[in-house]
Design an enzyme around this catalytic site. Sequence first.
Site, PDB file in Angstrom:
ATOM      1  N   SER A 248      -9.021   4.792   2.114  1.00 41.89           N
ATOM      2  CA  SER A 248      -9.023   3.966   3.327  1.00 41.89           C
ATOM      3  C   SER A 248      -7.819   3.036   3.251  1.00 41.89           C
ATOM      4  O   SER A 248      -7.512   2.509   2.181  1.00 41.89           O
ATOM      5  CB  SER A 248     -10.311   3.135   3.373  1.00 41.89           C
ATOM      6  OG  SER A 248     -10.265   2.193   4.423  1.00 41.89           O
ATOM      7  N   LYS A 249      -7.153   2.838   4.383  1.00 40.96           N
ATOM      8  CA  LYS A 249      -6.068   1.851   4.394  1.00 40.96           C
ATOM      9  C   LYS A 249      -6.724   0.499   4.674  1.00 40.96           C
ATOM     10  O   LYS A 249      -6.635  -0.052   5.774  1.00 40.96           O
ATOM     11  CB  LYS A 249      -5.004   2.219   5.420  1.00 40.96           C
ATOM     12  CG  LYS A 249      -3.709   1.431   5.260  1.00 40.96           C
ATOM     13  CD  LYS A 249      -2.590   2.064   6.059  1.00 40.96           C
ATOM     14  CE  LYS A 249      -1.429   1.096   6.265  1.00 40.96           C
ATOM     15  NZ  LYS A 249      -0.818   0.593   5.038  1.00 40.96           N
ATOM     16  N   ALA A 250      -7.455   0.037   3.665  1.00 43.37           N
ATOM     17  CA  ALA A 250      -8.282  -1.158   3.791  1.00 43.37           C
ATOM     18  C   ALA A 250      -7.530  -2.383   3.283  1.00 43.37           C
ATOM     19  O   ALA A 250      -6.866  -2.321   2.242  1.00 43.37           O
ATOM     20  CB  ALA A 250      -9.571  -0.962   2.997  1.00 43.37           C
TER      21      ALA A 250
ATOM     22  N   TYR B 139      -5.100  -4.355  -0.770  1.00 38.16           N
ATOM     23  CA  TYR B 139      -3.757  -4.923  -0.843  1.00 38.16           C
ATOM     24  C   TYR B 139      -3.675  -6.213  -1.643  1.00 38.16           C
ATOM     25  O   TYR B 139      -2.592  -6.743  -1.844  1.00 38.16           O
ATOM     26  CB  TYR B 139      -3.181  -5.128   0.574  1.00 38.16           C
ATOM     27  CG  TYR B 139      -2.734  -3.802   1.143  1.00 38.16           C
ATOM     28  CD1 TYR B 139      -1.434  -3.354   0.989  1.00 38.16           C
ATOM     29  CD2 TYR B 139      -3.640  -2.966   1.777  1.00 38.16           C
ATOM     30  CE1 TYR B 139      -1.034  -2.124   1.465  1.00 38.16           C
ATOM     31  CE2 TYR B 139      -3.254  -1.723   2.265  1.00 38.16           C
ATOM     32  CZ  TYR B 139      -1.947  -1.313   2.096  1.00 38.16           C
ATOM     33  OH  TYR B 139      -1.573  -0.085   2.570  1.00 38.16           O
TER      34      TYR B 139
END
Length: 296
Positions: A159-161, A165
């Site tokens: 997931s680009k959650a 980051y």
Amino acid sequence: MADERTFDDRDGWIWFDGKMVPWREANVHVLTHALHYASAVFEGQRAYGGTIFKLDEHSRRLRNSAEILGYTLPWSVEQISAACNEVLTANGLTDAYLRPIAWRGSEQMGVSAQKTKPHLAIATWEWGKYFDPTLAAKGIRLDIAEWRRPAPYTAPTQSKASGLYMIATMSKHRAEDRGYHDALMFDWRGQVAEATGANAFFIKDGVIHTPTPDCFLDGITRRTVIDLARRRGVEVIERTIWPEELADFQQMFLTGSAAELTSVASAGPWNFEVGDLSRQLAADYDDLVNGRTPNN
Ligand code: PMP
């Protein structure tokens, strides 16, 4: 000239839950679930000459990122893509970066978020090169991050959650503080993974090697560049890469929607040259995103 004001104090329009709202009014409450418990997912894509590159792939990944975190966006891929185009037009931009972000709202506070509603906002602005363009010819210098990319059973790594980051920002700050441009991250096994916001590629004797994306994003740019290389008849091997092997590679580059194709001069103690194949692929990518056929 790029707008130097802070990101909450600009002119323009932001698409927000189906409406186009004035830039400064695109706000959320401090008791938004995503702010406390990292339930946001996002995208990043670029428009070139008015066309957003691989738009539907980005819209699809956004919906999928939210699904992985357990919520469904009430907008289809087509609707999200249409909204991206609308916000680009509303801001009068043709060459720009777009940032769609989805998050759980403020209907409920606490770890449980079952009653929260999903939201979606899309902003766009002119964003030049991700890395200083004067470095393109000689390549950027990478630190080696102390943080490791987590195992897929430890975090929702496909997931680009936003939550994923936090170690990227910490690693990037440490790199910048130590005089580097970015950091190369290993994974929990100690294998080479990716940079803080871009995938990694290596070249040895005309063959491209890139880590298997089993605990980090299989980037849209990554797949595009693999395809461009193969179309040129260049062999691309996706495999496990150990840090010790970096001594044998001659070239290294990063790929990402923001970073595009960026050559790397060094990663920790390992040095690389900006060679013909890296330069050729960067030119091919530039041709492709700008709607020109790659030169053969
Ligand atoms: N890895 C990370 C951590 C990223 O943030 C990005 C940028 N989205 C990428 C890889 C590259 O993904 P893409 O090519 O789809 O932009």
